[in-house]
Design an enzyme around this catalytic site. Sequence first.
Site, PDB file in Angstrom:
ATOM      1  CD  GLU A 129      55.580 -52.672 -27.932  1.00 20.38           C
ATOM      2  OE1 GLU A 129      55.868 -52.904 -26.677  1.00 20.38           O
ATOM      3  OE2 GLU A 129      55.498 -53.659 -28.655  1.00 20.38           O
ATOM      4  N   GLY A 268      51.791 -57.599 -18.783  1.00 22.01           N
ATOM      5  CA  GLY A 268      52.325 -57.994 -18.388  1.00 22.01           C
ATOM      6  C   GLY A 268      53.907 -56.567 -18.147  1.00 22.01           C
ATOM      7  CG  MET A 270      55.960 -50.891 -22.099  1.00 20.84           C
ATOM      8  SD  MET A 270      56.042 -51.780 -23.688  1.00 20.84           S
ATOM      9  CE  MET A 270      57.437 -50.512 -24.909  1.00 20.84           C
ATOM     10  CG  HIS A 304      60.432 -60.931 -22.375  1.00 19.06           C
ATOM     11  ND1 HIS A 304      60.336 -61.413 -23.356  1.00 19.06           N
ATOM     12  CD2 HIS A 304      59.491 -59.787 -22.999  1.00 19.06           C
ATOM     13  CE1 HIS A 304      59.284 -61.394 -23.955  1.00 19.06           C
ATOM     14  NE2 HIS A 304      58.753 -60.032 -24.003  1.00 19.06           N
ATOM     15  CD  GLU A 305      59.125 -56.865 -20.388  1.00 25.40           C
ATOM     16  OE1 GLU A 305      59.163 -56.238 -21.731  1.00 25.40           O
ATOM     17  OE2 GLU A 305      58.298 -57.380 -20.577  1.00 25.40           O
TER      18      GLU A 305
HETATM   19  N1  TRP Z   1      56.546 -55.363 -25.627  1.00 20.90           N
HETATM   20  C1  TRP Z   1      55.463 -55.351 -24.018  1.00 20.90           C
HETATM   21  C2  TRP Z   1      56.148 -57.274 -23.926  1.00 20.90           C
HETATM   22  O1  TRP Z   1      56.996 -57.463 -23.224  1.00 20.90           O
HETATM   23  C3  TRP Z   1      54.393 -56.162 -24.741  1.00 20.90           C
HETATM   24  C4  TRP Z   1      53.131 -54.676 -24.374  1.00 20.90           C
HETATM   25  C5  TRP Z   1      53.367 -53.990 -23.356  1.00 20.90           C
HETATM   26  C6  TRP Z   1      52.578 -54.668 -24.802  1.00 20.90           C
HETATM   27  N2  TRP Z   1      51.971 -53.104 -22.473  1.00 20.90           N
HETATM   28  C7  TRP Z   1      51.984 -53.327 -23.899  1.00 20.90           C
HETATM   29  C8  TRP Z   1      51.372 -54.937 -25.893  1.00 20.90           C
HETATM   30  C9  TRP Z   1      50.767 -52.950 -25.001  1.00 20.90           C
HETATM   31  C10 TRP Z   1      50.851 -53.619 -26.567  1.00 20.90           C
HETATM   32  C11 TRP Z   1      50.047 -53.197 -26.506  1.00 20.90           C
HETATM   33  O2  TRP Z   1      56.043 -58.221 -23.963  1.00 20.90           O
HETATM   34 ZN    ZN Z   2      57.669 -58.406 -25.528  1.00 20.79          ZN
END
Ligand code: TRP
Ligand code: ZN
Length: 885
Positions: A129, A268, A270, A304-305
Amino acid sequence: MSDMSTIAHQPIYLKNYRAPHYLIDDINLSVDLFDDFAMVRSSLRVRANKHHETDLILNGEGLELISIHLEGRELTSNEYEVTDQLLIVRHVPANFQLDIVTKIYPKKNTALSGLYYANTSGTYCTQCEAEGFRHITYYLDHPDVLAKFTTTITADKKYPHLLSNGNLTASGELPNNRHFATWEDPFKKPCYLFALVAGDFDLIESQFTTQSNHEVALRIYVEKGLADQATHAMDSLKRAMRWDEGTFGREYDLDIYMIVAIGDFNMGAMENKGLNIFNTKYVLAKPETATDDDYINILSVIGHEYFHNWSGNRVTCRDWFQLSLKEGLTIFRDQSFTEDELSHAVMRIHDVRALRETQFPEDAGPLAHPVRPDAYIEINNFYTATVYNKGAEVLRMLQTILGKTTFRKGMDLYFSRHDGHAVTIEDFVKIMEDVSGLNLAQFRLWYTQAGTPRVEVTDHYDDITETYTLHFTQTCPPTPHQAHKKPMTIPIKMGLLDQSGQAMPLVLHQKMQGLEHTLLLTEEKQEVVFQHVTTKPTPSLLRHFSAPIILHYPYTDEALRFLFQHDLDAFNRWECGQQYSMRQLLQLTQSIEKGNALQMNEGWLAIYADLLMREAKEATVDLFFLSEMLALPSEKYIGEQMQTIAVDNIHAARVFARLEIAKKFADVFYQHYQANHTHTEKYKFDMKLIGQRQFKNSCLAYLMLLPNYAELGMTQFKAALKHNMTDTQVALAGLNQLDSPLREEALRAFYETYRHDALVVDKWLAIQASCYLPNALSQIKALYKHPAFDIKNPNKVYALIGAFGRNPTVFHQKNGEGYLFLADVVRELDQLNPQIAARMVNPLTQWRRYDAARQALMRERLEALLHTSLSSDVFELVSKSLEEK
Ligand code: TRP
Ligand code: ZN
């Protein structure tokens, strides 16, 4: 600004969204990891989507294309074109097999996006992401392309664990001391949810039985030797799984749930399907290295995840403009989770404080954007407090307006109607309209209008008719590209208190509304009349912070103190205390400006007296909450109240006030400290003990402002070192601001004790970067060269440079040295990791809020940056911050 850079960085617009011309139903990915490179073989089943165009356009960046076959036939160079961002295959049929081989270099990947080697952990991992997958292979890297992934990893056996999404379907030996593993994910997903890990780990295992009796294996992978630090994370995961079943009826859907902790990670964590990758910071915890806050953050990020499995993965985003569809919703879910699990009042206070200190300034500055932005240059720049935290507030308002039951019905319908699809914020709002029968046309403005609305409230009591009238006026300031705003739907949760502090019954339109009611503002000006109000009431407004706005009611000091003592809403009690303190701090700031003598207001001290002498001694007291009540508004939040942020005066005013409070209540602070301090109690993550620790440490922090109590801090520091990081860190943070040999002694002991623990070294860096002694900047510069610092490790950068950027007097020192240092760091960092560089440049972008001399110095740095070759990440923020208003 040079034309070159503007041309290179073109914006993407929501209005240009088109459905994909091609879809990929299946991807068979095989990744062969070797010491210096990786070979990626991708087999795609491609099919035209409705309108058949003849060219297939795939995304890909930084890839070495080895070969490309269509239906088994190798393409010749005139059948396709490769640019630095695309692979265009000419004249393709409507349905075909495409095989692509690319070569990549994970060890050279310092941006930590795509497939990279995490040096700190000695493992391979991915971050896809938002647009990392295109750094692994050519693909339709858009969230609305959902495919079934089968992944085979091969690697040397020095990487015993080979992981990917879904279920393990095969594994075995290969020649040359290598092995392989094949994973199949039965759920179709966009490629941003793909993950792969290869490394040597210790793991802890557990299991969870879902409410429909499905057994799920839970595994957390951590660096060798650290398994004892994963138990809190495991416990947090089970709490999250249970909570989501109970609260939203959401159950987990695979046989296995894996979490891998990685030391080099941009964000934080993913939510990759079945294989979350986490920053070690949000997994590892043991009492001697993690604070209460760390334990709380782990609970909330694990939650959250996990919650993303439904809000994000099962139902995903159509395009990146819809990011808040999953992030706002998932933050809302994790906030509700920690409120339920820990404390409604304290967690709400934490969340609102974060909103005011990060999102409000964003909304008031040059980078302001709606929760659903309509243009971006670099999507990574839109993982913002607005998309995340304001997005969560918008959903909280929706839940307040619809009521919990109807909102839950909407959530159920959302998950069932859109399961397996990539959808929009509009789809979500539409469902909420369907289940509630409400017209949410005006409510939608929360997604499209930027800026923090301001609500002015006045009132009138008529003792003859026994009516009480509230007048509301709402405005919203202009933001970039949005000069004029329409009035919004704003829920104001409220109550009325009589003179004895009792809640008064609320009668509206001759109907009894109970003791608490939510008013719905919709007009620019609006009036509400309460009947049968027998005495002049004191209004308690915006309870539990029912809307992300700035509300102003002209309370007298007495009324604020009265609500502070009597309001039924704990959040508002805290809020009234903050408002009272804010007034006093702003007055002190002005006195300093004018060169007047400083004096503490008696009413202010009375508030503290009441907290410390009465409330703290009550049997039912919540000490966690009380410690929040003792804290003054931060320098950041004080600055936000001023047109021009008077950095030094704010600092001096706050230091003065804290010192006066410490002097006045030294004895009581000490008594409470003694009563709640235990050397022997073993650390437990338990609300009552957290409350005691927080309260005691708040007392200690005040005491340590007094020279006679520095030793007390040192004593706690030494006793807690190696046992209890919560106590260690508070003592060290206090010592860190003392111009005393104790400071050096403690910092040295701390480093010697923990130099081999990366996360604790981060604390050591951050504490020193928060120091406001005169030579702080030269110390920060020295730390930048210290062997413990590593510019390639995001956590180190966040710790040292992030904390420095939030250190007002040091960053904003008048000679501009702070600005120069930050700009130099950003330039160096931008060559390695643009995402992190962009996060670090933020404090400079707020230049308009400072005095003319500082403005000029900050601008100079921004303009100089713009004349260097920048990533689109940094370019977007710097250029937007310099745009004429
Ligand atoms: N989707 C992730 C979250 O839980 C956010 C995230 C993790 C992210 N790594 C990243 C966004 C790298 C951009 C780039 O919030
Ligand atoms: Zn998120």
